[in-house]
Design an enzyme around this catalytic site. Structure first.
Site, PDB file in Angstrom:
ATOM      1  N   TYR A 119      -4.640  -0.783   9.761  1.00 14.92           N
ATOM      2  CA  TYR A 119      -5.364  -0.631   8.503  1.00 14.92           C
ATOM      3  C   TYR A 119      -6.352   0.512   8.693  1.00 14.92           C
ATOM      4  O   TYR A 119      -6.771   0.827   9.809  1.00 14.92           O
ATOM      5  CB  TYR A 119      -6.032  -1.918   8.013  1.00 14.92           C
ATOM      6  CG  TYR A 119      -5.000  -2.915   7.518  1.00 14.92           C
ATOM      7  CD1 TYR A 119      -4.489  -2.827   6.234  1.00 14.92           C
ATOM      8  CD2 TYR A 119      -4.515  -3.903   8.368  1.00 14.92           C
ATOM      9  CE1 TYR A 119      -3.510  -3.714   5.797  1.00 14.92           C
ATOM     10  CE2 TYR A 119      -3.547  -4.787   7.946  1.00 14.92           C
ATOM     11  CZ  TYR A 119      -3.042  -4.680   6.656  1.00 14.92           C
ATOM     12  OH  TYR A 119      -2.064  -5.542   6.225  1.00 14.92           O
ATOM     13  N   HIS A 166      -4.512   6.180  -0.867  1.00 18.19           N
ATOM     14  CA  HIS A 166      -5.026   6.080   0.505  1.00 18.19           C
ATOM     15  C   HIS A 166      -3.918   6.299   1.538  1.00 18.19           C
ATOM     16  O   HIS A 166      -4.207   6.537   2.706  1.00 18.19           O
ATOM     17  CB  HIS A 166      -5.662   4.708   0.706  1.00 18.19           C
ATOM     18  CG  HIS A 166      -6.989   4.715   1.382  1.00 18.19           C
ATOM     19  ND1 HIS A 166      -7.780   5.837   1.556  1.00 18.19           N
ATOM     20  CD2 HIS A 166      -7.691   3.697   1.949  1.00 18.19           C
ATOM     21  CE1 HIS A 166      -8.893   5.504   2.188  1.00 18.19           C
ATOM     22  NE2 HIS A 166      -8.867   4.219   2.448  1.00 18.19           N
ATOM     23  N   TYR A 190       0.801  -1.227   0.000  1.00 18.03           N
ATOM     24  CA  TYR A 190       0.000   0.000   0.000  1.00 18.03           C
ATOM     25  C   TYR A 190       0.832   1.276   0.000  1.00 18.03           C
ATOM     26  O   TYR A 190       0.279   2.372  -0.050  1.00 18.03           O
ATOM     27  CB  TYR A 190      -0.913   0.009   1.231  1.00 18.03           C
ATOM     28  CG  TYR A 190      -1.881  -1.139   1.261  1.00 18.03           C
ATOM     29  CD1 TYR A 190      -2.972  -1.179   0.409  1.00 18.03           C
ATOM     30  CD2 TYR A 190      -1.694  -2.208   2.133  1.00 18.03           C
ATOM     31  CE1 TYR A 190      -3.862  -2.239   0.423  1.00 18.03           C
ATOM     32  CE2 TYR A 190      -2.586  -3.274   2.158  1.00 18.03           C
ATOM     33  CZ  TYR A 190      -3.660  -3.279   1.302  1.00 18.03           C
ATOM     34  OH  TYR A 190      -4.531  -4.331   1.315  1.00 18.03           O
ATOM     35  N   ASP A 236      -6.253  11.359   3.018  1.00 16.42           N
ATOM     36  CA  ASP A 236      -6.627  11.540   1.616  1.00 16.42           C
ATOM     37  C   ASP A 236      -8.086  11.958   1.494  1.00 16.42           C
ATOM     38  O   ASP A 236      -8.915  11.562   2.303  1.00 16.42           O
ATOM     39  CB  ASP A 236      -6.395  10.242   0.830  1.00 16.42           C
ATOM     40  CG  ASP A 236      -7.196   9.078   1.395  1.00 16.42           C
ATOM     41  OD1 ASP A 236      -6.889   8.641   2.531  1.00 16.42           O
ATOM     42  OD2 ASP A 236      -8.133   8.606   0.729  1.00 16.42           O
ATOM     43  N   ASN A 251      -9.465   1.317   8.258  1.00 17.26           N
ATOM     44  CA  ASN A 251     -10.804   1.274   8.868  1.00 17.26           C
ATOM     45  C   ASN A 251     -10.802   1.249  10.389  1.00 17.26           C
ATOM     46  O   ASN A 251     -11.840   1.453  10.998  1.00 17.26           O
ATOM     47  CB  ASN A 251     -11.586   0.075   8.333  1.00 17.26           C
ATOM     48  CG  ASN A 251     -11.850   0.176   6.856  1.00 17.26           C
ATOM     49  OD1 ASN A 251     -11.521   1.179   6.205  1.00 17.26           O
ATOM     50  ND2 ASN A 251     -12.442  -0.849   6.295  1.00 17.26           N
ATOM     51  N   ASN A 308     -13.582   5.876   5.657  1.00 20.68           N
ATOM     52  CA  ASN A 308     -13.733   4.932   6.766  1.00 20.68           C
ATOM     53  C   ASN A 308     -12.743   5.145   7.902  1.00 20.68           C
ATOM     54  O   ASN A 308     -13.054   4.857   9.056  1.00 20.68           O
ATOM     55  CB  ASN A 308     -13.673   3.496   6.251  1.00 20.68           C
ATOM     56  CG  ASN A 308     -14.914   3.133   5.466  1.00 20.68           C
ATOM     57  OD1 ASN A 308     -16.003   3.642   5.740  1.00 20.68           O
ATOM     58  ND2 ASN A 308     -14.761   2.280   4.471  1.00 20.68           N
TER      59      ASN A 308
END
Length: 187
Positions: free
Chosen positions: A64, A19, A14, A91, A66, A112
């Site tokens: 992560y 993100h 990632y 973001d 969320n 989220n």
């Protein structure tokens, strides 16, 4: 005390995705100041520094996106950080690449990570630095878009945006947030 939190997802997969632009800002802020995020606890990586007598904490939750709020809540509780001393960098699809926006409060806008922070903190009233990533120009899911990398034509704007964000974070260490908002939202 100032706590600057960058949102993103952990792992090499990632690293350069849209993100993760919050992580990119924290990494660049640390790099420019020769700080090292070398402490691991609270389901995040962080550093504690001092600038002109002000304690500055940088945090990258490793939960992560969320579940970002879980790491931030534990971090705030441990260091006894006041809500007014927190700035969340993340973001934003509603801003074009290269555009940043500082705000004192707001909703989650479908993000989220921000949704979880609002749930964990029990309020929408925390400072934010939104980094524009734009919306997809071709039909695709939002998830695929934010987990994708920046297009070549977006890369210069995003690099400039990250530098601008770093300067805004540094300004907030020494100045009231309203002054920083007035200065950096105008650019």
């Amino acid at each position: 005390m100032k706590c600057i939190v960058g949102l993103g997802n952990p792992g090499k997969k990632y690293e350069q995705t849209r993100h993760n632009v919050g992580f990119m800002v924290i990494d660049e802020l640390a790099r420019q100041n020769q700080w090292s995020l070398n402490q691991t606890k609270f389901r995040g990586v962080y550093t504690t520094e001092h600038v002109n007598g002000e304690k500055v904490l940088l945090l990258k939750p490793q939960t992560y996106m969320n579940l970002s709020g879980e790491s931030l809540r534990a971090f705030m509780d441990y260091f006894d950080i006041e809500l007014d001393d927190v700035l969340v960098v993340y973001d934003d699809l509603d801003l074009p690449p290269g555009k940043n926006r500082l705000r004192k409060k707001g909703g989650h806008g479908g993000h989220n990570g921000i949704r979880n922070i609002i749930e964990q903190l029990g309020t929408k009233e925390f400072k934010r630095l939104r980094i524009g990533v734009g919306r997809p120009s071709v039909p695709m899911s939002v998830i695929d878009y934010v987990l994708g990398t920046f297009d070549k034509d977006q890369q210069t704007a995003v690099k400039d945006s990250i530098q601008h964000a770093v300067k805004a974070c540094e300004a907030w260490i020494d100045q009231p947030f309203n002054e920083v908002m007035n200065e950096f939202n105008a650019k």
